[in-house]
Design a protein around this motif. Structure first.
Motif, PDB file in Angstrom:
ATOM      1  N   SER A 291       0.797  -1.230  -0.148  1.00 25.00           N
ATOM      2  CA  SER A 291      -0.042   0.059  -0.039  1.00 25.00           C
ATOM      3  C   SER A 291       0.934   1.161  -0.199  1.00 25.00           C
ATOM      4  N   THR A 292       1.942   1.431   0.574  1.00 26.48           N
ATOM      5  CA  THR A 292       2.852   2.341   0.628  1.00 26.48           C
ATOM      6  C   THR A 292       3.164   2.926  -0.888  1.00 26.48           C
ATOM      7  N   ALA A 293       3.126   1.935  -1.891  1.00 24.51           N
ATOM      8  CA  ALA A 293       3.522   2.318  -3.576  1.00 24.51           C
ATOM      9  C   ALA A 293       2.147   2.305  -4.073  1.00 24.51           C
ATOM     10  N   ALA A 294       1.034   1.666  -3.683  1.00 27.56           N
ATOM     11  CA  ALA A 294      -0.046   1.345  -4.730  1.00 27.56           C
ATOM     12  C   ALA A 294      -0.911   2.601  -5.157  1.00 27.56           C
ATOM     13  N   ASN A 295      -1.577   2.233  -6.338  1.00 26.69           N
ATOM     14  CA  ASN A 295      -2.594   3.247  -6.796  1.00 26.69           C
ATOM     15  C   ASN A 295      -3.702   3.322  -5.783  1.00 26.69           C
ATOM     16  N   LYS A 296      -4.368   4.325  -5.739  1.00 28.17           N
ATOM     17  CA  LYS A 296      -5.590   4.512  -4.950  1.00 28.17           C
ATOM     18  C   LYS A 296      -6.890   4.983  -5.741  1.00 28.17           C
ATOM     19  N   SER A 297      -7.995   3.925  -5.369  1.00 29.71           N
ATOM     20  CA  SER A 297      -9.051   4.139  -6.354  1.00 29.71           C
ATOM     21  C   SER A 297      -9.988   5.589  -6.095  1.00 29.71           C
ATOM     22  N   ALA A 298      -9.975   5.804  -4.702  1.00 29.25           N
ATOM     23  CA  ALA A 298     -10.735   7.095  -4.261  1.00 29.25           C
ATOM     24  C   ALA A 298      -9.947   8.145  -4.374  1.00 29.25           C
ATOM     25  N   TYR A 299      -9.015   8.494  -5.244  1.00 27.45           N
ATOM     26  CA  TYR A 299      -8.307   9.440  -5.506  1.00 27.45           C
ATOM     27  C   TYR A 299      -9.023  10.928  -5.543  1.00 27.45           C
ATOM     28  N   LYS A 300     -10.283  10.882  -5.928  1.00 30.50           N
ATOM     29  CA  LYS A 300     -11.317  12.116  -6.227  1.00 30.50           C
ATOM     30  C   LYS A 300     -11.715  12.778  -4.822  1.00 30.50           C
ATOM     31  N   THR A 301     -11.733  12.014  -4.025  1.00 32.91           N
ATOM     32  CA  THR A 301     -12.318  12.345  -2.613  1.00 32.91           C
ATOM     33  C   THR A 301     -11.373  12.110  -1.509  1.00 32.91           C
ATOM     34  N   ASN A 302     -10.202  11.453  -1.810  1.00 31.84           N
ATOM     35  CA  ASN A 302      -9.333  10.901  -0.530  1.00 31.84           C
ATOM     36  C   ASN A 302      -7.910  11.196  -0.991  1.00 31.84           C
ATOM     37  N   PRO A 303      -7.240  12.029  -0.296  1.00 33.51           N
ATOM     38  CA  PRO A 303      -5.846  12.452  -0.565  1.00 33.51           C
ATOM     39  C   PRO A 303      -4.656  11.328  -0.339  1.00 33.51           C
ATOM     40  N   GLU A 304      -5.126  10.192   0.027  1.00 32.99           N
ATOM     41  CA  GLU A 304      -4.180   8.993   0.142  1.00 32.99           C
ATOM     42  C   GLU A 304      -3.588   8.788  -1.074  1.00 32.99           C
ATOM     43  N   ARG A 305      -2.170   8.522  -1.098  1.00 33.97           N
ATOM     44  CA  ARG A 305      -1.626   7.997  -2.462  1.00 33.97           C
ATOM     45  C   ARG A 305      -0.422   7.232  -1.964  1.00 33.97           C
ATOM     46  N   GLY A 306      -0.043   6.359  -2.831  1.00 34.04           N
ATOM     47  CA  GLY A 306       1.304   5.555  -3.035  1.00 34.04           C
ATOM     48  C   GLY A 306       2.209   6.185  -3.894  1.00 34.04           C
ATOM     49  N   TRP A 307       3.470   6.268  -3.432  1.00 32.33           N
ATOM     50  CA  TRP A 307       4.631   6.789  -4.116  1.00 32.33           C
ATOM     51  C   TRP A 307       4.785   6.169  -5.662  1.00 32.33           C
ATOM     52  N   GLY A 308       4.012   5.066  -5.832  1.00 34.55           N
ATOM     53  CA  GLY A 308       4.108   4.302  -6.906  1.00 34.55           C
ATOM     54  C   GLY A 308       2.992   5.224  -7.711  1.00 34.55           C
ATOM     55  N   MET A 309       2.188   5.568  -7.440  1.00 31.20           N
ATOM     56  CA  MET A 309       0.904   6.261  -8.045  1.00 31.20           C
ATOM     57  C   MET A 309       1.350   7.214  -8.722  1.00 31.20           C
ATOM     58  N   VAL A 310       2.229   8.356  -8.167  1.00 29.09           N
ATOM     59  CA  VAL A 310       2.859   9.368  -8.668  1.00 29.09           C
ATOM     60  C   VAL A 310       4.125   9.324  -9.032  1.00 29.09           C
ATOM     61  N   LEU A 311       4.888   8.247  -9.350  1.00 27.61           N
ATOM     62  CA  LEU A 311       6.196   8.060  -9.969  1.00 27.61           C
ATOM     63  C   LEU A 311       6.377   8.423 -11.500  1.00 27.61           C
ATOM     64  N   GLN A 312       5.221   8.347 -12.162  1.00 28.06           N
ATOM     65  CA  GLN A 312       5.084   8.620 -13.566  1.00 28.06           C
ATOM     66  C   GLN A 312       5.574  10.243 -13.781  1.00 28.06           C
TER      67      GLN A 312
END
Length: 332
Positions: free
Chosen positions: A35-56
């Motif tokens: 989870s520390t790297a994972a994509n998060k599905s509720a990104y529109k309403t929840n600020p939780e992010r994994g580092w891998g989600m933003v690595l692009q």
């Protein structure tokens, strides 16, 4: 009779074509982890992010980041659930696989638990050897730190359960970050040395970031939310494992820089922007105008647009903003 000049001409054209095709070939960086790297599905309403989600946003468009990390997974469950097989199906020669586990391998749950020096190491070897067998390049990472300034470590606590912990006071008895991973930090390094593959010390990197920000400052990296701060989390949250938008970007940028050091072939693709815009939650902002509004007057600001179609934003007088768009993004 063969026309030598024509033959040589066509040969040169073919070689040049192959070189151009090779230079334009997109490289994929796969990520497997928790989870520390994972994509998060509720990104529109929840600020939780994994580092891998933003690595692009840390690489240019010749790199495609394909993040397969999943909440709650260990090296064992990632294999048992067939998630590794899906990566192997997509992997092509020249691609990279970032491998980062540990947070959930530590847990006593038999569906996820592995032992350092034994089953944990074996799983890491499997990932690396199977990647190399297909012509890919593994990159081993150890686990990022948990934010822990308490000299009392309970490894049975489920990181996933932290999403239900309401905002409140924090128990602290140390001004120095206390490790929670123990022996699980070492197998990635040992296996990397054994197999001759790159190792990124993500634990050291994130330790230095968190320690440098201090006890209160480091909360800004994580899902520490006061009641009412985010509408979808009305009671707030106290989570020392998972990153928020800011924290994910800080960690991703630091890891990208270390990847560039440990994997010289990727160095030329690493690039940093002041802000990244993505409708899919992979940036600092989800609208282009928000990114422009955040830019400081008089300071040159580089904004990367990862995806989506956008009308040209209003840039106030005095703001020096430049835009870079990925192939699947347009600014009219």
């Amino acid at each position: 009779m063969v026309d030598v000049k024509k033959y040589l001409f066509f040969l040169c054209v073919m070689i040049l074509s192959l070189l151009v095709t090779s230079s334009n070939k997109q490289i994929t960086i796969f990520i497997i982890g928790d989870s520390t790297a994972a994509n998060k599905s509720a990104y529109k309403t929840n600020p939780e992010r994994g580092w891998g989600m933003v690595l692009q946003g840390c690489f240019d468009s010749k790199i495609l980041v394909d993040n397969h990390a999943q909440n709650g997974r260990s090296s064992k469950s990632f294999i048992d659930e067939g998630r590794w097989d899906k990566v192997m199906e997509k992997l092509k020669p020249g691609d990279y696989v970032i491998i980062q586990f540990g947070h959930n391998d530590e847990k006593p749950n038999p569906q996820r638990h592995t032992d350092p020096g034994s089953t944990f190491d074996d799983n890491l070897r499997k990932f690396c050897k199977e990647t190399m067998a297909k012509g890919g390049h593994p990159i081993l990472m150890n686990a990022v730190v948990r934010r822990n300034f308490l000299r009392k470590v309970d490894n049975t606590v489920e990181d996933e359960s932290l999403r239900s912990v309401k905002y409140g006071d924090e128990e602290v008895n140390s001004d120095t970050l206390i490790d929670t991973h123990g022996a699980y930090l070492f197998p990635p390094k040992y296996v990397a040395e054994e197999l001759g593959v790159p190792f990124v010390d993500a634990n050291r990197i994130t330790h230095d970031i968190e320690q440098g920000m201090g006890i209160e400052g480091s909360r800004k990296l994580h899902m520490w939310l006061k009641p009412g701060e985010v509408a979808s989390i009305p009671d707030g949250r106290k989570d020392n494992t998972h990153y928020n938008i800011y924290g994910a970007h800080v960690v991703a940028n630091a890891l990208a820089d270390e990847i560039a050091k440990q994997v010289p072939a990727l160095r030329k693709y690493v690039i940093h922007y002041d802000y990244v815009v993505s409708k899919l939650g992979r940036g600092n902002y989800m609208t282009l105008q928000e990114a422009v509004d955040a830019a400081s007057v008089g300071k040159k600001t580089k904004i990367l647009v990862l995806d989506g179609e956008w009308d040209k934003p209003t840039v106030p007088k005095g703001k020096k903003v430049s835009f870079k768009t990925f192939p699947n993004a347009t600014v009219k």
